[in-house]
Design a protein around this motif. Structure first.
Motif, PDB file in Angstrom:
ATOM      1  N   LEU A 168       0.689  -1.297  -0.076  1.00  0.00           N
ATOM      2  CA  LEU A 168      -0.130   0.087  -0.488  1.00  0.00           C
ATOM      3  C   LEU A 168       0.909   1.126  -0.056  1.00  0.00           C
ATOM      4  N   ILE A 169       1.898   1.500   0.844  1.00  0.00           N
ATOM      5  CA  ILE A 169       2.953   2.134   1.104  1.00  0.00           C
ATOM      6  C   ILE A 169       3.691   2.077  -0.032  1.00  0.00           C
ATOM      7  N   THR A 170       4.025   2.058  -1.479  1.00  0.00           N
ATOM      8  CA  THR A 170       4.416   2.338  -2.278  1.00  0.00           C
ATOM      9  C   THR A 170       3.337   2.894  -3.737  1.00  0.00           C
ATOM     10  N   CYS A 171       2.795   1.950  -2.971  1.00  0.00           N
ATOM     11  CA  CYS A 171       0.834   2.377  -4.165  1.00  0.00           C
ATOM     12  C   CYS A 171       1.070   3.632  -4.065  1.00  0.00           C
ATOM     13  N   ILE A 172       0.385   4.379  -2.776  1.00  0.00           N
ATOM     14  CA  ILE A 172       0.440   5.135  -2.264  1.00  0.00           C
ATOM     15  C   ILE A 172       1.440   7.018  -3.479  1.00  0.00           C
ATOM     16  N   LYS A 173       2.487   5.735  -2.422  1.00  0.00           N
ATOM     17  CA  LYS A 173       3.619   7.182  -3.154  1.00  0.00           C
ATOM     18  C   LYS A 173       3.719   7.333  -4.573  1.00  0.00           C
ATOM     19  N   LYS A 174       3.665   6.007  -5.366  1.00  0.00           N
ATOM     20  CA  LYS A 174       3.640   6.065  -6.396  1.00  0.00           C
ATOM     21  C   LYS A 174       2.091   7.610  -7.446  1.00  0.00           C
ATOM     22  N   VAL A 175       1.019   6.839  -6.446  1.00  0.00           N
ATOM     23  CA  VAL A 175       0.244   7.773  -7.314  1.00  0.00           C
ATOM     24  C   VAL A 175       0.341   9.391  -6.607  1.00  0.00           C
ATOM     25  N   ALA A 176       0.926   9.547  -5.171  1.00  0.00           N
ATOM     26  CA  ALA A 176       1.714  11.042  -5.144  1.00  0.00           C
ATOM     27  C   ALA A 176       2.454  11.430  -6.227  1.00  0.00           C
TER      28      ALA A 176
END
Lengths: 415, 159
Positions: free
Chosen positions: A401-409
């Motif tokens: 999830l953290i990887t995903c949020i960072k990529k989206v951000a």
């Protein structure tokens, strides 16, 4: 190591039939000598009723009209509770409850006969607000509380959690009823094989369970029922409950079949389930840094006149209302409630779709109060490998999830 | 009853039709073109679309007698007799634009009606070209990329 499928783009097996128009959906099946069925449905939400089919029976081309007394076995079905009637016997509990099934030599005649059936309603007070329904002053099903399920989740101590919180946000959110609106309206055809096996061909998400439900309603062993699932034109949860399967089986056995039925879009809307609308009362607390400390939620899911998958859907809402965040103190009460509304069941997400509307808006408001970004507050609380969910599950596998949020951000240039 | 003649996928048909029969019923129930789908019966979903004299039409809103003398193309008319797919069909398969498939025949025809007139459509023009056809599964992205790919195939002279 090389694989045949993994990591490769594979053409789907039924793709060719579908791009050429050769895929067979149930409405595409035409059999010699087939009859057509049409369903008469209730137009009021809560009432006792009587039917007079005498005029309709006299219309030329009408073969037979089936009602509750023509159900050979149990006049009941339902995925969890057997609370649906194949045909209502005395009482309707929602608009769209099936009352009769007309079988005729053409679709047009069947429709004309449906309109010629006289229905007398003795209307009862109805309940449409699930909060009202919880008082049990108007009962949707006799002898049963309208509250059919209570999911209870307790973790830590929320009083302490909120006392320690620097910011607390409390709100009520409401989500709406949603229809799947799959593109292929319900359709099916049923016939009887030489050895007496009842064959029902209909687009369904649940052929093995349909078989049991048809067998119980027909009063025959399951092995005397065959369910054929041809191409299914979308479902999204909306084909998990019985619609026309049993009506077709009854008609095919009584008339010798084959009997076909195709729902209009309008009938499709009233015949199948909806997504549960939910009232979500939620309170969320976090410390100065934005770490979540406590969450309290009450969820009321309106399942309408029938339970369908209400238990599983409501439980899932109760679990997912924490969002994908670590919260040490949690208290959740989720209720599934009968009303006289359209019935609700499975639809994409199965209860997990409704709750983020509340949970994530709470996160944004907490972030705003703390003067931090919505991304930061999520990164501080997101599940990672090894996290424990509020209901006690340790996440041991991949949790990116953290990887995903960072990529989206990064993509949004707001990190 | 009224006798009409019409061409479907290059073949001439002479048929008796009832006054209240829709083109959709004629194609499906009488002539057996079941690739034409009925989704809403009121011209909203586009699943019943066929090409009539070069234009994409919803066959649920056209009466059968109105098809007198018309040339109709349904999905059944796109694949060659040797089994070769039309480049649009091929592109839909390759791009994964097909899921439940109920919208697919009409969506392919919508793409054909567009590309026949506009061989180099922009993304916006593709979206407009398929705007009368609903799909509940794909989210449209793969359909748009299929139409782009099909345009490339057609511009190279077919695949």
């Amino acid at each position: 190591m090389s694989f045949n499928v993994i990591g490769k783009s594979v053409i789907r097996v039924d793709g060719l039939a579908k791009v050429t128009g050769k895929a067979v959906y149930p409405q595409d099946i035409y059999m010699d000598g087939m009859l057509y069925g049409k369903t008469l449905r209730s137009t009021v939400p809560h009432a006792y009723f009587t039917l007079d089919t005498s005029k309709a029976e006299k219309i030329e081309g009408v073969v037979r009209i089936f009602t509750a007394k023509d159900v050979p076995g149990h006049n009941a079905h339902g995925v969890l509770f057997k609370d649906h009637e194949v045909f209502c016997a005395q009482k309707v509990r929602r608009i769209g409850d099936p009352l009769a099934f007309v079988v005729a030599t053409s679709e047009k005649i069947a429709q004309k006969a449906v309109e010629a059936i006289e229905v007398k309603y003795e209307e009862l007070p109805a309940v449409f607000d699930p909060v009202e329904a919880m008082k049990d002053e108007i009962k949707v099903h006799d002898g049963t509380s309208n509250i059919i399920y209570h999911y209870k989740l307790r973790k830590g101590n929320i009083e302490e959690g909120f006392a320690k919180s620097h910011v607390v946000v409390e709100n009520v959110y409401k989500t709406s009823m949603v229809d799947h609106a799959f593109l292929q309206p319900e359709a099916g055809i049923a016939y009887v094989e030489e050895d007496g096996t009842i064959v029902v061909c209909a687009a369904t998400q649940y052929p093995h369970f349909d078989q049991l439900e048809i067998a119980e309603a027909m009063g025959v062993p399951a092995e005397k029922v065959k369910v054929i699932n041809p191409a299914v034109g979308g479902a999204f949860g909306g084909r998990e409950d019985i619609t026309l399967q049993i009506h077709l089986a009854i008609a095919a056995v009584a008339t010798g079949g084959p009997v076909k039925a195709v729902y209009s879009r309008e009938e499709s809307f009233v015949a199948h389930s909806k997504r549960h609308p939910e009232i979500i009362k939620i309170k969320t607390g976090a410390d100065k840094e934005g770490k979540l400390l406590a969450l309290e939620a009450e969820i009321i899911a309106d399942t309408g006149a029938y339970a369908s998958w209400a238990i599983n859907v409501t439980r899932k809402s109760g679990i997912h209302v924490t969002g994908p965040y670590v919260i040490p103190n949690v208290k959740v009460d989720a209720y599934a409630v009968y009303t006289n509304n359209p019935f609700c069941g499975a639809m994409r997400g199965f209860g997990a779709t409704q709750v983020p509307i509340a949970t994530e808006q709470q996160m944004d408001m907490l972030a705003e109060k703390l003067g931090i970004s919505p991304v930061e507050i999520r990164l501080k609380n997101a599940f990672t490998k090894g996290s424990e969910t509020a209901n006690g599950q340790i996440l041991t596998e991949s949790v990116p999830l953290i990887t995903c949020i960072k990529k989206v951000a990064d993509a949004l240039e707001m990190a | 009853m009224k006798k009409i003649s019409l061409t479907v996928n290059g073949k001439l048909y002479q048929v008796e039709v009832e006054e209240d029969m829709r083109l959709l019923d004629l194609l499906r129930d009488k002539l057996g073109f079941t690739g034409v789908k009925e989704g809403c019966s009121e011209g909203e979903c586009g699943a019943c679309s066929v090409i009539m004299d070069g234009k994409l039409v919803t066959s649920c809103l056209i009466m059968a007698f109105q098809a007198e003398g018309k040339e109709i193309i349904t999905i059944e008319g796109l694949q060659k007799e040797d089994g070769t797919l039309h480049p649009i069909q091929q592109a839909f398969l390759e791009e994964g634009a097909v899921q439940c498939g109920f919208c697919t025949p009409a969506m392919v025809l919508a793409a054909k009606a567009l590309l026949d007139k506009n061989p180099h459509p922009t993304d916006e023009e593709i979206k407009e070209g398929i705007s009368g056809n609903l799909c509940r599964c794909t989210g449209y992205a793969k359909i748009v990329s299929s139409v782009k790919k099909a345009a490339e195939y057609l511009n190279k002279g077919g695949k």
